[in-house]
Design an enzyme around this catalytic site. Structure first.
Site, mmCIF file in Angstrom:
data_model
loop_
_atom_site.group_PDB
_atom_site.id
_atom_site.type_symbol
_atom_site.label_atom_id
_atom_site.label_comp_id
_atom_site.label_asym_id
_atom_site.label_seq_id
_atom_site.Cartn_x
_atom_site.Cartn_y
_atom_site.Cartn_z
ATOM 1 N N ASP A 7 0.851 -1.191 0.000
ATOM 2 C CA ASP A 7 0.000 0.000 0.000
ATOM 3 C C ASP A 7 0.884 1.237 0.000
ATOM 4 O O ASP A 7 2.001 1.225 0.540
ATOM 5 C CB ASP A 7 -0.923 0.021 1.219
ATOM 6 C CG ASP A 7 -1.897 1.203 1.183
ATOM 7 O OD1 ASP A 7 -2.618 1.333 0.186
ATOM 8 O OD2 ASP A 7 -1.908 1.992 2.145
ATOM 9 N N GLU A 9 0.690 5.731 0.443
ATOM 10 C CA GLU A 9 -0.078 6.933 0.749
ATOM 11 C C GLU A 9 0.557 8.077 -0.029
ATOM 12 O O GLU A 9 1.787 8.117 -0.214
ATOM 13 C CB GLU A 9 -0.076 7.233 2.251
ATOM 14 C CG GLU A 9 -0.588 6.101 3.126
ATOM 15 C CD GLU A 9 -2.031 5.721 2.877
ATOM 16 O OE1 GLU A 9 -2.750 6.497 2.219
ATOM 17 O OE2 GLU A 9 -2.446 4.645 3.338
ATOM 18 N N GLU A 52 -6.316 18.426 2.762
ATOM 19 C CA GLU A 52 -7.188 17.269 2.661
ATOM 20 C C GLU A 52 -6.408 15.963 2.804
ATOM 21 O O GLU A 52 -6.897 14.986 3.379
ATOM 22 C CB GLU A 52 -7.966 17.277 1.336
ATOM 23 C CG GLU A 52 -7.123 17.295 0.071
ATOM 24 C CD GLU A 52 -6.775 18.703 -0.385
ATOM 25 O OE1 GLU A 52 -6.483 18.862 -1.583
ATOM 26 O OE2 GLU A 52 -6.806 19.639 0.460
ATOM 27 N N HIS A 150 -5.554 6.573 7.480
ATOM 28 C CA HIS A 150 -4.945 5.694 6.495
ATOM 29 C C HIS A 150 -3.441 5.633 6.750
ATOM 30 O O HIS A 150 -2.761 6.660 6.775
ATOM 31 C CB HIS A 150 -5.201 6.218 5.075
ATOM 32 C CG HIS A 150 -6.620 6.064 4.633
ATOM 33 N ND1 HIS A 150 -7.049 5.006 3.862
ATOM 34 C CD2 HIS A 150 -7.719 6.818 4.877
ATOM 35 C CE1 HIS A 150 -8.345 5.123 3.631
ATOM 36 N NE2 HIS A 150 -8.774 6.210 4.239
ATOM 37 N N ASP A 155 -2.553 -0.684 6.688
ATOM 38 C CA ASP A 155 -3.467 -1.092 5.618
ATOM 39 C C ASP A 155 -2.976 -2.345 4.906
ATOM 40 O O ASP A 155 -3.770 -3.190 4.482
ATOM 41 C CB ASP A 155 -3.653 0.047 4.614
ATOM 42 C CG ASP A 155 -4.602 1.122 5.129
ATOM 43 O OD1 ASP A 155 -5.078 0.990 6.280
ATOM 44 O OD2 ASP A 155 -4.862 2.095 4.405
#
Length: 228
Positions: A7, A9, A52, A150, A155
Site C-alpha cells: 500500500d 499513501e 485534505e 490511512h 493497511d
C-alpha cells in the site's frame, strides 16, 4: 510462493500534476502466510502536504521534512519486492505512483502484470456490493478498529487478511502443490513461517465462551478439555 501485500499513501491523486508518495508499507507472504518481514518508509514528498491529504493520512510537513526522499529508498524498495506478485487494493492507483517515482529516478518500472488487484477480485466475487477495504473488513469480520487514519503498513497488514479471505483461506491449494517458488533471499533449508508479531484477536464472543465452559462443566472431571 512469495507475495508482497502493498500500500502507498500520497499527497493527492495524480503524480503527473505534482503529487508524490509519502509512505510505503509492504508485508511479505510465503505460501499465503505472513513471514514477519516488512518494508515501511515515510517519504519526504519535496512539496507541501495538502490539507485534505493531511486529514486523511495524519502526515504533516513537519513530520515528513526529515524523512528520506524517494530517490533514497527506491532501489531498496525494488530489491524488497523483487519479482514477487504484488497484492494491492486498487492496484492501478499505486502502480501509477510507484512507476512515476521510479521513472524519475531512471529505475526499472513495475510491470502491470506483476500486480494482483484485490479490488477487482472483490467486485467480481461480490458484484454490486461495496468493495472498499473497510467494507471487506466488515464482510469478513476482520478487526480494523485501529484504522482511524490511512497508514500504509497497517493497511497492508489488514489487506493481507482480506486477501486470504478473498482467495478462499490461507491454504487455497490445501498444501498439495508439489513445488513452490522461492525468492532469491530465502534460506536454502526448509522454510517455516514465523509466529505472527501480534496474535489475531479471538472471534469467540463472551457468550459463546461462557456456553462452552458450562458445557464442559457438565461433562465432569474426565472431560477431554480438562486434561493437559
Amino acid at each position: 510462493m512469495r507475495e508482497i501485500v502493498l500500500d502507498t499513501e500520497t499527497t493527492g491523486f495524480d503524480p503527473e500534476s505534482g503529487d508524490r508518495i509519502v509512505e510505503i508499507g509492504a508485508v511479505e507472504l510465503m505460501g499465503h502466510m505472513a513471514t514477519g518481514r516488512t518494508f515501511h518508509k515515510y517519504i519526504n514528498p519535496e512539496r507541501s502536504m495538502p490539507d485534505e491529504a493531511f486529514q486523511v493520512h495524519g502526515l504533516g510537513d513537519d513530520f515528513l521534512r526529515d524523512k528520506p526522499k524517494f530517490a533514497e529508498v527506491g532501489a531498496e524498495f525494488l530489491e524488497f519486492i523483487g519479482t514477487s506478485k504484488l497484492i494491492i487494493h486498487n492496484a492501478a492507483f499505486d502502480i501509477k505512483f510507484l512507476n512515476a517515482e521510479l521513472r524519475w529516478m531512471n529505475l526499472p518500472q513495475i510491470p502491470w502484470e506483476q500486480a494482483i488487484d484485490t479490488l477487482a477480485i472483490a467486485r467480481k466475487r461480490f458484484p454490486g456490493s461495496p468493495a472498499s477495504l473497510d467494507a471487506l473488513c466488515r464482510r469478513f469480520n476482520i478487526d480494523n478498529a485501529s484504522r482511524t487514519l490511512h497508514g500504509a503498513l497497517l493497511d497492508s497488514e489488514i489487506l493481507a487478511e482480506v486477501y486470504l479471505e478473498l482467495i478462499g483461506g490461507r491454504q487455497p491449494d490445501f498444501g498439495l502443490s508439489a513445488k513452490q517458488e522461492r525468492s532469491a533471499d530465502d534460506i536454502s533449508g526448509d522454510w517455516t513461517p514465523k509466529p505472527r508479531p501480534t496474535p489475531l484477536p479471538s472471534r469467540l464472543s463472551e457468550e459463546e465462551a461462557a456456553a462452552h465452559a458450562e458445557f464442559v462443566k457438565r461433562l465432569g472431571d474426565d472431560a477431554l478439555w480438562l486434561k493437559s
